[in-house]
Design a protein around this motif. Structure first.
Motif, short mmCIF file in Angstrom:
data_model
loop_
_atom_site.label_atom_id
_atom_site.label_comp_id
_atom_site.label_asym_id
_atom_site.label_seq_id
_atom_site.Cartn_x
_atom_site.Cartn_y
_atom_site.Cartn_z
N SER A 265 0.81 -1.22 0.00
CA SER A 265 0.00 0.00 0.00
C SER A 265 0.84 1.27 0.00
CB SER A 265 -0.92 0.01 1.24
OG SER A 265 -1.68 -1.18 1.32
N HIS A 269 -3.83 3.72 -3.36
CA HIS A 269 -4.76 2.86 -4.10
C HIS A 269 -5.66 3.72 -4.96
CE1 HIS A 269 -7.07 -0.68 -5.10
NE2 HIS A 269 -8.19 -0.10 -4.69
N SER A 270 -5.77 3.37 -6.25
CA SER A 270 -6.60 4.11 -7.21
C SER A 270 -7.99 3.52 -7.27
CB SER A 270 -5.99 4.04 -8.61
OG SER A 270 -4.78 4.74 -8.68
N SER A 298 -13.62 -0.18 -7.76
CA SER A 298 -12.31 -0.51 -7.21
C SER A 298 -11.80 -1.82 -7.78
CB SER A 298 -12.38 -0.60 -5.68
OG SER A 298 -11.13 -0.91 -5.12
N ARG A 300 -9.38 -4.72 -7.41
CA ARG A 300 -8.67 -5.28 -6.28
C ARG A 300 -8.17 -6.67 -6.61
NH1 ARG A 300 -11.84 -3.47 -0.78
NH2 ARG A 300 -12.15 -1.29 -1.36
N TYR A 334 -10.94 2.41 4.80
CA TYR A 334 -9.63 3.06 4.72
C TYR A 334 -9.36 3.98 5.90
CZ TYR A 334 -8.69 1.20 0.11
OH TYR A 334 -8.43 0.35 -0.92
N ASN A 378 -1.55 -2.96 -11.87
CA ASN A 378 -2.08 -2.71 -10.55
C ASN A 378 -3.34 -1.86 -10.62
OD1 ASN A 378 -1.17 -0.05 -11.02
ND2 ASN A 378 0.83 -0.52 -10.14
N CYS A 379 -3.78 -1.35 -9.49
CA CYS A 379 -5.04 -0.59 -9.45
C CYS A 379 -4.97 0.67 -10.31
CB CYS A 379 -5.39 -0.24 -8.01
SG CYS A 379 -4.10 0.71 -7.16
N PRO A 404 -0.71 5.09 -8.29
CA PRO A 404 -1.91 5.87 -8.02
C PRO A 404 -1.66 7.37 -7.91
CG PRO A 404 -1.91 3.86 -6.72
CD PRO A 404 -0.56 3.95 -7.35
#
Length: 615
Positions: A265, A269-270, A298, A300, A334, A378-379, A404
């Protein structure tokens, strides 16, 4: 050799080889060719300017129903003729003709043209990929827009190279479409031409083919105005099946969870936030107040083995899925549990682009089954691909970002992200453009407590690390205000302890080194992990159709999702009941002590309130 040429209504003419066919087979052939000619877009018939020979053959490989040859002929498997399978013969013929239309080089037997402007049955113009007089039109299967929609997006960091694997594997009309972009075009053209529901099931692709065929499309069914989705954040009182109406989406925000110290993390995170208006509210800025309606998109890594492995994340061992979650749940997750702040930055999209992002999100929710890489897919990468394909914004076409925070920066640099809403932190909090971490709130609570009570910790993290009995020693000296602050910190300590216990228990089970009770509960834990899978693969709950589920499938979807939800609730309840027996005595005692702390503080606060009111 006997040839039968059908009357031409446009430039294309099918020439059927009828030698050796009886009267019934000749009639069958004529019907298939006539129907195919009627079904083809006028533009395709005009571009295939010449005869297209069609013949029945016996030497196609098993499983192959047709083939378009390099010299412009179409070969059809004779078994279709022998079985009198008119629907499959028609589908196969259209499939192969689209291959001819799509191919880069002109077959010698055909004359190709791509004039700057032509008129065909009242339609004026050509696909945008045509360049000018005498130039062969570029293949649809090479068009970047088609590749984005089809599932071969740009590979981030390669400046134009495409992914080799198509991850939109779920609810495909025919798995053959995944073989290559050329087969994708041919398969989807079949459905575009023959299935009236194609516009409802794959709306973005239907719009693409309509534009490529100069605005022409066959008759379509009436489409529902909302998209179903699975609410992976639903609790026992909520339905798993939710509904997304593009007309109620006022805006799309880039939602960034700020980094923390965890390895996975540390770049943030986008996500995307859909500002959804409450039913009955006119679409406008007031929809920002309807927070309970807002949704989060999201991507994930769906981790059914609980523990994130750095190596597995690097090599793509985790499935990547698109979850639709309530904003309130994401904020709690979050800010309260992971102690990370969120930034919600409006994106400058027009109405068509907002609707496109919503439509693409719904499509991916039901079709996408990718692989999650900490680096490369990734995100941030997944979010950028969703934005690029959904909005079709020119400003996104050559955008490249793998983190992100980096994605937010380049969106701002391109004029797409309005970060000015964050310039005044307190105003951003009040207006819902920022959600602060509870770590900040906890520290603000802790600092005066430390000074007032002389607490034996330098910061809130140190206080939460103390045992429950050690923390209890300081309750007696707290006034009403301090007791209320201690209660909030005690709730945070208990939440953290429960999460740590759950993670350790699952890890012990998976490693096979837990207590005897854990091994006895193995079947229950395994079932729970397995049952959670449908939350990330909603397509598993729909047995019929392809693409977006249609009204005829909604009733079955609702029934199956409710049954799965009840099963999941039952398994979770059973595991919760079993939880105390899975803990060592010392850990059970610590949890009991934390619960006792909460009860003591609540009782103390009630007494202090009664005393202060004079009762």
């Amino acid at each position: 050799m006997l040839l039968a040429a059908l009357p031409a209504t446009a430039a294309l003419r099918f020439e059927a080889h009828l030698s050796g066919l009886d009267a019934q087979q000749q009639a069958f052939t004529q019907t298939v060719l006539t129907t195919a000619e009627q079904r083809l877009p006028p533009l395709v018939r005009a571009q295939l300017d010449g005869p297209v020979p069609v013949r029945w053959v016996d030497d196609l490989p098993a499983g192959v129903a047709g083939r378009a040859t390099g010299d412009g002929r179409v070969l059809l498997a004779r078994r279709l003729l022998q079985q009198s399978d008119q629907a499959l013969a028609l589908r196969t013929l259209l499939h192969e003709v689209i291959h001819l239309y799509d191919r880069l080089g002109p077959p010698p037997a055909l004359r190709w043209r791509c004039a700057s402007r032509v008129q065909v049955q009242g339609l004026v113009g050509l696909p945008a990929v045509c360049r000018g007089q005498g130039e062969r039109q570029r293949r649809l299967s090479d068009d970047p827009r088609l590749l984005d929609l089809a599932g071969w997006p740009e590979r981030v960091g390669t400046r134009g190279q495409r992914e080799q694997h198509n991850a939109q594997t779920l609810r495909a009309p025919d798995s053959y479409e995944l073989d290559s972009p050329a087969e994708f075009v041919a398969v989807n053209a079949e459905y575009f031409l023959l299935d009236a529901e194609y516009a409802c099931r794959r709306p973005a692709l239907h719009a693409y083919f309509t534009a490529q065929f100069a605005g022409w499309a066959p008759p379509t069914a009436s489409c529902a105005q909302r998209y179903p989705y699975l609410n992976a954040g639903a609790n026992a009182e909520q339905s798993l099946l939710g509904w997304l109406d593009p007309e109620r989406v006022y805006a799309v925000h880039y939602l960034l969870a700020e980094p923390n110290d965890d390895w996975a993390s540390r770049w943030g995170h986008s996500m995307l936030r859909l500002v959804v208006c409450a039913p009955g509210r006119k679409r406008g800025p007031d929809c920002l107040l309807d927070v309970e309606q807002h949704l989060v998109l999201s991507f994930r890594a769906f981790v059914d083995d609980v523990q994130l492995s750095h190596w597995d994340g690097l090599v793509g061992s985790y499935p990547s899925r698109l979850f639709l979650l309530p904003l309130s749940q994401v904020v709690d997750e979050y800010t309260k549990l992971e102690l990370r702040a969120l930034r919600s930055v409006p994106l400058r999209f027009d109405r068509a682009q907002i609707a496109g992002v919503v439509r693409q999100a719904a499509q991916l929710h039901w079709s996408y089954d990718g692989r999650y890489y900490f680096i490369g897919n990734n995100c941030a990468v997944e979010t950028l691909k969703l934005l690029r394909t959904g909005s079709n914004s020119a400003a996104l076409r050559d955008l490249d970002s793998q983190t992100p925070i980096g994605l937010l920066q380049v969106l701002e640099a391109r004029g797409l992200a309005d970060t000015s809403v964050l310039s005044d932190p307190s105003l951003a909090l009040r207006q819902g453009y920022r959600f602060d971490s509870y770590a900040e709130r906890y520290q603000q609570l802790f600092a005066p407590l430390r000074e007032q009570l002389g607490l034996p910790a330098a910061d809130v993290a140190g206080w939460l690390d103390l045992s429950a009995s050690r923390r209890r020693d300081w309750f007696a000296g707290a006034d009403l205000r301090a007791s209320a602050a201690l209660l909030l910190l005690e709730q945070a300590a208990l939440r953290r302890q429960l999460l740590q216990v759950q993670e350790r228990i699952k890890l012990q089970y998976l490693q096979g080194d837990g207590p005897a009770a854990m091994q006895q509960a193995g079947d229950l834990v395994a079932s729970l992990l397995q049952e959670r899978g449908f939350l990330s693969r909603p397509a598993d709950l729909v047995s019929a159709g392809y693409g977006l589920p249609q009204p005829a499938e909604w009733q079955d979807l609702a029934a199956r999702s409710e049954a799965q939800q009840q099963r999941l609730i039952g398994l979770s309840g059973s595991l919760d009941a079993l939880l105390p027996s899975l803990l060592p005595a010392a850990e059970r005692a610590e949890l009991d002590a934390a619960q006792a702390n909460l009860q003591q503080l609540l009782a103390r606060i009630r007494q202090q309130r009664q005393h202060s009111s004079g009762d």
